[in-house]
Design a protein around this motif. Sequence first.
Motif, PDB file in Angstrom:
ATOM      1  N   THR A   1      34.562  47.038  37.851  1.00  0.00           N
ATOM      2  CA  THR A   1      34.310  46.527  39.201  1.00  0.00           C
ATOM      3  C   THR A   1      33.336  45.359  39.132  1.00  0.00           C
ATOM      4  OG1 THR A   1      32.454  48.001  39.569  1.00  0.00           O
ATOM      5  CG2 THR A   1      34.637  48.832  40.196  1.00  0.00           C
ATOM      6  N   PRO A   2      33.396  44.471  40.112  1.00  0.00           N
ATOM      7  CA  PRO A   2      32.461  43.330  40.116  1.00  0.00           C
ATOM      8  C   PRO A   2      30.998  43.755  40.090  1.00  0.00           C
ATOM      9  CG  PRO A   2      34.206  42.975  41.722  1.00  0.00           C
ATOM     10  CD  PRO A   2      34.364  44.371  41.188  1.00  0.00           C
ATOM     11  N   THR A   3      30.670  44.840  40.724  1.00  0.00           N
ATOM     12  CA  THR A   3      29.286  45.332  40.733  1.00  0.00           C
ATOM     13  C   THR A   3      28.876  45.787  39.335  1.00  0.00           C
ATOM     14  OG1 THR A   3      29.744  46.178  42.959  1.00  0.00           O
ATOM     15  CG2 THR A   3      27.704  46.878  41.917  1.00  0.00           C
ATOM     16  N   LYS A   4      29.745  46.512  38.685  1.00  0.00           N
ATOM     17  CA  LYS A   4      29.460  46.981  37.321  1.00  0.00           C
ATOM     18  C   LYS A   4      29.348  45.793  36.358  1.00  0.00           C
ATOM     19  CE  LYS A   4      29.167  50.041  34.019  1.00  0.00           C
ATOM     20  NZ  LYS A   4      27.945  50.789  33.792  1.00  0.00           N
ATOM     21  N   LEU A   5      30.228  44.817  36.526  1.00  0.00           N
ATOM     22  CA  LEU A   5      30.189  43.620  35.688  1.00  0.00           C
ATOM     23  C   LEU A   5      28.873  42.875  35.879  1.00  0.00           C
ATOM     24  CD1 LEU A   5      31.637  41.714  33.748  1.00  0.00           C
ATOM     25  CD2 LEU A   5      32.629  40.570  35.734  1.00  0.00           C
ATOM     26  N   ARG A   6      28.455  42.733  37.135  1.00  0.00           N
ATOM     27  CA  ARG A   6      27.193  42.061  37.426  1.00  0.00           C
ATOM     28  C   ARG A   6      26.011  42.801  36.794  1.00  0.00           C
ATOM     29  NH1 ARG A   6      28.220  41.540  42.776  1.00  0.00           N
ATOM     30  NH2 ARG A   6      29.462  39.671  42.606  1.00  0.00           N
ATOM     31  N   SER A   7      26.015  44.110  36.851  1.00  0.00           N
ATOM     32  CA  SER A   7      24.920  44.889  36.273  1.00  0.00           C
ATOM     33  C   SER A   7      24.912  44.768  34.745  1.00  0.00           C
ATOM     34  CB  SER A   7      24.999  46.349  36.701  1.00  0.00           C
ATOM     35  OG  SER A   7      26.121  46.970  36.126  1.00  0.00           O
ATOM     36  N   LEU A   8      26.094  44.700  34.141  1.00  0.00           N
ATOM     37  CA  LEU A   8      26.163  44.530  32.688  1.00  0.00           C
ATOM     38  C   LEU A   8      25.645  43.160  32.267  1.00  0.00           C
ATOM     39  CD1 LEU A   8      29.633  46.116  31.855  1.00  0.00           C
ATOM     40  CD2 LEU A   8      27.379  47.000  31.239  1.00  0.00           C
ATOM     41  N   ILE A   9      25.978  42.139  33.029  1.00  0.00           N
ATOM     42  CA  ILE A   9      25.544  40.782  32.707  1.00  0.00           C
ATOM     43  C   ILE A   9      24.037  40.652  32.878  1.00  0.00           C
ATOM     44  CG2 ILE A   9      25.667  38.369  33.449  1.00  0.00           C
ATOM     45  CD1 ILE A   9      28.636  38.884  34.080  1.00  0.00           C
ATOM     46  N   LEU A  10      23.500  41.265  33.903  1.00  0.00           N
ATOM     47  CA  LEU A  10      22.080  41.137  34.208  1.00  0.00           C
ATOM     48  C   LEU A  10      21.204  42.090  33.406  1.00  0.00           C
ATOM     49  CD1 LEU A  10      22.232  40.663  38.075  1.00  0.00           C
ATOM     50  CD2 LEU A  10      21.942  38.914  36.314  1.00  0.00           C
ATOM     51  N   GLU A  11      21.824  42.964  32.623  1.00  0.00           N
ATOM     52  CA  GLU A  11      21.060  43.922  31.831  1.00  0.00           C
ATOM     53  C   GLU A  11      20.159  43.182  30.851  1.00  0.00           C
ATOM     54  OE1 GLU A  11      21.947  47.260  28.438  1.00  0.00           O
ATOM     55  OE2 GLU A  11      23.456  46.847  29.940  1.00  0.00           O
ATOM     56  N   GLU A  12      18.927  43.586  30.806  1.00  0.00           N
ATOM     57  CA  GLU A  12      17.947  42.908  29.961  1.00  0.00           C
ATOM     58  C   GLU A  12      18.067  43.370  28.517  1.00  0.00           C
ATOM     59  OE1 GLU A  12      13.118  42.494  29.587  1.00  0.00           O
ATOM     60  OE2 GLU A  12      14.007  43.070  31.480  1.00  0.00           O
ATOM     61  N   ILE A  13      17.923  42.446  27.613  1.00  0.00           N
ATOM     62  CA  ILE A  13      17.949  42.771  26.185  1.00  0.00           C
ATOM     63  C   ILE A  13      16.558  43.242  25.791  1.00  0.00           C
ATOM     64  CG2 ILE A  13      18.250  41.842  23.870  1.00  0.00           C
ATOM     65  CD1 ILE A  13      20.252  39.900  25.000  1.00  0.00           C
ATOM     66  N   THR A  14      16.484  44.406  25.198  1.00  0.00           N
ATOM     67  CA  THR A  14      15.190  44.956  24.798  1.00  0.00           C
ATOM     68  C   THR A  14      14.758  44.361  23.466  1.00  0.00           C
ATOM     69  OG1 THR A  14      16.192  46.780  23.596  1.00  0.00           O
ATOM     70  CG2 THR A  14      15.736  47.135  25.954  1.00  0.00           C
ATOM     71  N   ASN A  15      13.504  44.601  23.109  1.00  0.00           N
ATOM     72  CA  ASN A  15      12.986  44.106  21.831  1.00  0.00           C
ATOM     73  C   ASN A  15      13.750  44.712  20.655  1.00  0.00           C
ATOM     74  OD1 ASN A  15      11.104  42.350  22.844  1.00  0.00           O
ATOM     75  ND2 ASN A  15       9.465  43.867  22.881  1.00  0.00           N
ATOM     76  N   THR A  16      14.125  45.960  20.777  1.00  0.00           N
ATOM     77  CA  THR A  16      14.898  46.611  19.723  1.00  0.00           C
ATOM     78  C   THR A  16      16.239  45.914  19.545  1.00  0.00           C
ATOM     79  OG1 THR A  16      13.869  48.702  20.355  1.00  0.00           O
ATOM     80  CG2 THR A  16      15.793  48.829  18.929  1.00  0.00           C
ATOM     81  N   ASP A  17      16.884  45.584  20.674  1.00  0.00           N
ATOM     82  CA  ASP A  17      18.155  44.868  20.605  1.00  0.00           C
ATOM     83  C   ASP A  17      17.978  43.514  19.929  1.00  0.00           C
ATOM     84  OD1 ASP A  17      19.383  46.949  21.938  1.00  0.00           O
ATOM     85  OD2 ASP A  17      19.216  46.001  23.916  1.00  0.00           O
ATOM     86  N   LYS A  18      16.911  42.819  20.291  1.00  0.00           N
ATOM     87  CA  LYS A  18      16.643  41.507  19.710  1.00  0.00           C
ATOM     88  C   LYS A  18      16.447  41.610  18.200  1.00  0.00           C
ATOM     89  CE  LYS A  18      14.546  39.492  23.825  1.00  0.00           C
ATOM     90  NZ  LYS A  18      13.323  38.958  24.424  1.00  0.00           N
ATOM     91  N   LYS A  19      15.713  42.642  17.765  1.00  0.00           N
ATOM     92  CA  LYS A  19      15.479  42.827  16.334  1.00  0.00           C
ATOM     93  C   LYS A  19      16.783  43.139  15.605  1.00  0.00           C
ATOM     94  CE  LYS A  19      10.697  44.325  16.764  1.00  0.00           C
ATOM     95  NZ  LYS A  19       9.761  45.450  16.661  1.00  0.00           N
ATOM     96  N   GLU A  20      17.626  43.963  16.220  1.00  0.00           N
ATOM     97  CA  GLU A  20      18.908  44.294  15.602  1.00  0.00           C
ATOM     98  C   GLU A  20      19.791  43.055  15.477  1.00  0.00           C
ATOM     99  OE1 GLU A  20      20.996  47.489  17.502  1.00  0.00           O
ATOM    100  OE2 GLU A  20      19.240  48.793  17.463  1.00  0.00           O
ATOM    101  N   ILE A  21      19.821  42.251  16.525  1.00  0.00           N
ATOM    102  CA  ILE A  21      20.625  41.026  16.504  1.00  0.00           C
ATOM    103  C   ILE A  21      20.106  40.079  15.437  1.00  0.00           C
ATOM    104  CG2 ILE A  21      21.237  38.966  17.832  1.00  0.00           C
ATOM    105  CD1 ILE A  21      21.188  40.804  20.340  1.00  0.00           C
ATOM    106  N   LYS A  22      18.794  39.936  15.374  1.00  0.00           N
ATOM    107  CA  LYS A  22      18.185  39.051  14.374  1.00  0.00           C
ATOM    108  C   LYS A  22      18.511  39.532  12.960  1.00  0.00           C
ATOM    109  CE  LYS A  22      13.762  36.931  13.284  1.00  0.00           C
ATOM    110  NZ  LYS A  22      12.332  36.846  13.620  1.00  0.00           N
ATOM    111  N   ALA A  23      18.436  40.823  12.732  1.00  0.00           N
ATOM    112  CA  ALA A  23      18.732  41.376  11.407  1.00  0.00           C
ATOM    113  C   ALA A  23      20.197  41.162  11.043  1.00  0.00           C
ATOM    114  CB  ALA A  23      18.392  42.865  11.377  1.00  0.00           C
ATOM    115  N   MET A  24      21.099  41.348  11.999  1.00  0.00           N
ATOM    116  CA  MET A  24      22.520  41.142  11.731  1.00  0.00           C
ATOM    117  C   MET A  24      22.804  39.683  11.384  1.00  0.00           C
ATOM    118  SD  MET A  24      24.605  43.565  14.454  1.00  0.00           S
ATOM    119  CE  MET A  24      24.166  42.569  15.845  1.00  0.00           C
TER     120      MET A  24
END
Length: 90
Positions: A4-27
């Motif tokens: 749904t558009p509401t769910k899509l908007r919430s997924l897009i606006l979801e904040e990336i946590t520091n843990t996520d950032k570290k995982e992305i950087k490591a990958m």
Amino acid sequence: MNITPTKLRSLILEEITNTDKKEIKAMIAKELERELKSRDTKAMIRDELEKLLNKNDTKKDIGDIVKKVLKKLYRDLSVHHPYMIDRITI
């Protein structure tokens, strides 16, 4: 998959946590390291450097830079450290 558009908007606006950032950087670091260690990359870099270093313009540029560095080094040694020149024996 129906989102749904509401769910899509919430997924897009979801904040990336520091843990996520570290995982992305490591990958990314892991992938870059693997790619740079590959033989294809090494060969490509070697070939490009050989092409560049064999050009006359590049040789002249390197020679000019070396001359400038040596002149500045000599000037600095002779003006600021004359005792170093006096210690040179022939």
